[in-house]
Design a protein around this motif. Structure first.
Motif, PDB file in Angstrom:
ATOM      1  N   GLU A 252       0.840  -1.205   0.000  1.00 22.08           N
ATOM      2  CA  GLU A 252       0.000   0.000   0.000  1.00 22.08           C
ATOM      3  C   GLU A 252       0.877   1.257   0.000  1.00 22.08           C
ATOM      4  O   GLU A 252       0.617   2.209  -0.739  1.00 22.08           O
ATOM      5  N   GLN A 253       1.924   1.255   0.816  1.00 23.80           N
ATOM      6  CA  GLN A 253       2.840   2.395   0.857  1.00 23.80           C
ATOM      7  C   GLN A 253       3.505   2.612  -0.495  1.00 23.80           C
ATOM      8  O   GLN A 253       3.603   3.752  -0.975  1.00 23.80           O
ATOM      9  N   LEU A 254       3.959   1.526  -1.103  1.00 23.38           N
ATOM     10  CA  LEU A 254       4.616   1.632  -2.395  1.00 23.38           C
ATOM     11  C   LEU A 254       3.648   2.178  -3.450  1.00 23.38           C
ATOM     12  O   LEU A 254       4.012   3.050  -4.241  1.00 23.38           O
ATOM     13  N   SER A 255       2.422   1.692  -3.451  1.00 25.47           N
ATOM     14  CA  SER A 255       1.420   2.180  -4.405  1.00 25.47           C
ATOM     15  C   SER A 255       1.200   3.676  -4.235  1.00 25.47           C
ATOM     16  O   SER A 255       1.170   4.429  -5.221  1.00 25.47           O
ATOM     17  N   GLU A 256       1.045   4.119  -2.998  1.00 22.20           N
ATOM     18  CA  GLU A 256       0.837   5.546  -2.732  1.00 22.20           C
ATOM     19  C   GLU A 256       2.045   6.367  -3.187  1.00 22.20           C
ATOM     20  O   GLU A 256       1.887   7.425  -3.803  1.00 22.20           O
ATOM     21  N   LEU A 257       3.240   5.876  -2.890  1.00 19.64           N
ATOM     22  CA  LEU A 257       4.447   6.603  -3.288  1.00 19.64           C
ATOM     23  C   LEU A 257       4.599   6.661  -4.804  1.00 19.64           C
ATOM     24  O   LEU A 257       4.948   7.705  -5.359  1.00 19.64           O
ATOM     25  N   LEU A 258       4.330   5.560  -5.479  1.00 21.80           N
ATOM     26  CA  LEU A 258       4.455   5.558  -6.940  1.00 21.80           C
ATOM     27  C   LEU A 258       3.412   6.475  -7.584  1.00 21.80           C
ATOM     28  O   LEU A 258       3.704   7.140  -8.582  1.00 21.80           O
ATOM     29  N   GLU A 259       2.209   6.516  -7.018  1.00 22.57           N
ATOM     30  CA  GLU A 259       1.202   7.458  -7.522  1.00 22.57           C
ATOM     31  C   GLU A 259       1.683   8.891  -7.345  1.00 22.57           C
ATOM     32  O   GLU A 259       1.531   9.731  -8.237  1.00 22.57           O
ATOM     33  N   LYS A 260       2.286   9.163  -6.212  1.00 18.75           N
ATOM     34  CA  LYS A 260       2.807  10.499  -5.930  1.00 18.75           C
ATOM     35  C   LYS A 260       3.964  10.833  -6.884  1.00 18.75           C
ATOM     36  O   LYS A 260       4.050  11.945  -7.405  1.00 18.75           O
ATOM     37  N   VAL A 261       4.846   9.869  -7.131  1.00 17.68           N
ATOM     38  CA  VAL A 261       5.948  10.059  -8.079  1.00 17.68           C
ATOM     39  C   VAL A 261       5.392  10.350  -9.471  1.00 17.68           C
ATOM     40  O   VAL A 261       5.864  11.246 -10.168  1.00 17.68           O
ATOM     41  N   GLY A 262       4.376   9.591  -9.873  1.00 20.54           N
ATOM     42  CA  GLY A 262       3.744   9.814 -11.178  1.00 20.54           C
ATOM     43  C   GLY A 262       3.200  11.223 -11.306  1.00 20.54           C
ATOM     44  O   GLY A 262       3.377  11.884 -12.335  1.00 20.54           O
ATOM     45  N   ARG A 263       2.528  11.708 -10.249  1.00 20.30           N
ATOM     46  CA  ARG A 263       2.008  13.085 -10.276  1.00 20.30           C
ATOM     47  C   ARG A 263       3.151  14.078 -10.362  1.00 20.30           C
ATOM     48  O   ARG A 263       3.094  15.042 -11.128  1.00 20.30           O
ATOM     49  N   PHE A 264       4.205  13.857  -9.594  1.00 24.76           N
ATOM     50  CA  PHE A 264       5.355  14.754  -9.618  1.00 24.76           C
ATOM     51  C   PHE A 264       5.966  14.819 -11.015  1.00 24.76           C
ATOM     52  O   PHE A 264       6.220  15.893 -11.544  1.00 24.76           O
ATOM     53  N   LEU A 265       6.190  13.648 -11.599  1.00 23.82           N
ATOM     54  CA  LEU A 265       6.827  13.615 -12.915  1.00 23.82           C
ATOM     55  C   LEU A 265       5.946  14.214 -14.004  1.00 23.82           C
ATOM     56  O   LEU A 265       6.443  14.861 -14.917  1.00 23.82           O
ATOM     57  N   SER A 266       4.644  14.017 -13.913  1.00 22.45           N
ATOM     58  CA  SER A 266       3.766  14.580 -14.948  1.00 22.45           C
ATOM     59  C   SER A 266       3.587  16.083 -14.770  1.00 22.45           C
ATOM     60  O   SER A 266       3.329  16.791 -15.736  1.00 22.45           O
ATOM     61  N   ASP A 267       3.746  16.587 -13.554  1.00 19.72           N
ATOM     62  CA  ASP A 267       3.609  18.023 -13.292  1.00 19.72           C
ATOM     63  C   ASP A 267       4.951  18.744 -13.241  1.00 19.72           C
ATOM     64  O   ASP A 267       4.996  19.950 -13.005  1.00 19.72           O
ATOM     65  N   TYR A 268       6.033  18.020 -13.463  1.00 22.69           N
ATOM     66  CA  TYR A 268       7.378  18.570 -13.301  1.00 22.69           C
ATOM     67  C   TYR A 268       7.576  19.798 -14.179  1.00 22.69           C
ATOM     68  O   TYR A 268       7.322  19.745 -15.382  1.00 22.69           O
ATOM     69  N   PRO A 269       8.035  20.904 -13.600  1.00 27.48           N
ATOM     70  CA  PRO A 269       8.292  22.101 -14.406  1.00 27.48           C
ATOM     71  C   PRO A 269       9.333  21.806 -15.487  1.00 27.48           C
ATOM     72  O   PRO A 269      10.306  21.109 -15.245  1.00 27.48           O
ATOM     73  N   GLY A 270       9.071  22.303 -16.666  1.00 28.64           N
ATOM     74  CA  GLY A 270      10.011  22.076 -17.767  1.00 28.64           C
ATOM     75  C   GLY A 270       9.673  20.856 -18.587  1.00 28.64           C
ATOM     76  O   GLY A 270      10.301  20.598 -19.607  1.00 28.64           O
TER      77      GLY A 270
END
Length: 156
Positions: free
Chosen positions: A131-149
């Protein structure tokens, strides 16, 4: 500041690199290339709504590759007996691509192998860490898709 100046960022980088090199996304089934498996998976998922199959342009658009690339993949998969081309019943100029029974069997086997890895990972990590890994990977996905630049990177 360099990544080498931050040991925790370096550890994160190393962990991502190890995961990438582990090649977990590519089930080795039937000797197909990853791009061929991607096409087979897409066709299998869509067969309920596209009983006659897909046009090359539909596949090209969905997979975000050129039509000649899809044509090459279809040629290779057709030679292996995994897909077939048929004339469109509504438009004789159009050709439809669909899985053969052999293609459906191989795709099902590959899906089981692919998703079986996640079942094994879940069992290895346990419920809480999964569950922790799923939450973290979802958060990473959001970060990477919203990453400036990111938009500038796409243009290059």
């Amino acid at each position: 500041m360099s990544i080498h100046d931050n040991p925790k960022a370096q550890r994160l980088f190393d962990a991502f690199n190890r995961a990438r090199k582990a090649d977990w996304r590519r089930p080795s089934v039937g000797g197909c290339k990853p791009s061929e498996m991607r096409l087979l998976f897409y066709i299998k998922r869509g067969m309920k709504n596209h009983e006659e199959g897909f046009s090359v342009s539909e596949l090209s658009s969905a997979l975000e590759v050129t039509s000649p690339t899809v044509t090459q993949l279809v040629n290779s998969l057709e030679a292996e007996g995994l897909v077939e081309r048929r004339m469109d019943s509504n438009d004789r100029r159009a050709v439809r691509v669909k899985l053969t029974q052999q293609g459906m069997d191989l795709t099902e086997k590959a899906m089981q192998a692919f998703f079986g890895r996640f079942i094994e990972l879940y069992e290895y990590l346990g419920e809480e860490q999964s569950e922790q890994l799923s939450e973290l990977l979802e958060k990473v996905g959001r970060f990477l898709s919203d990453y400036p630049g990111r938009e500038e990177e796409k243009k290059e």
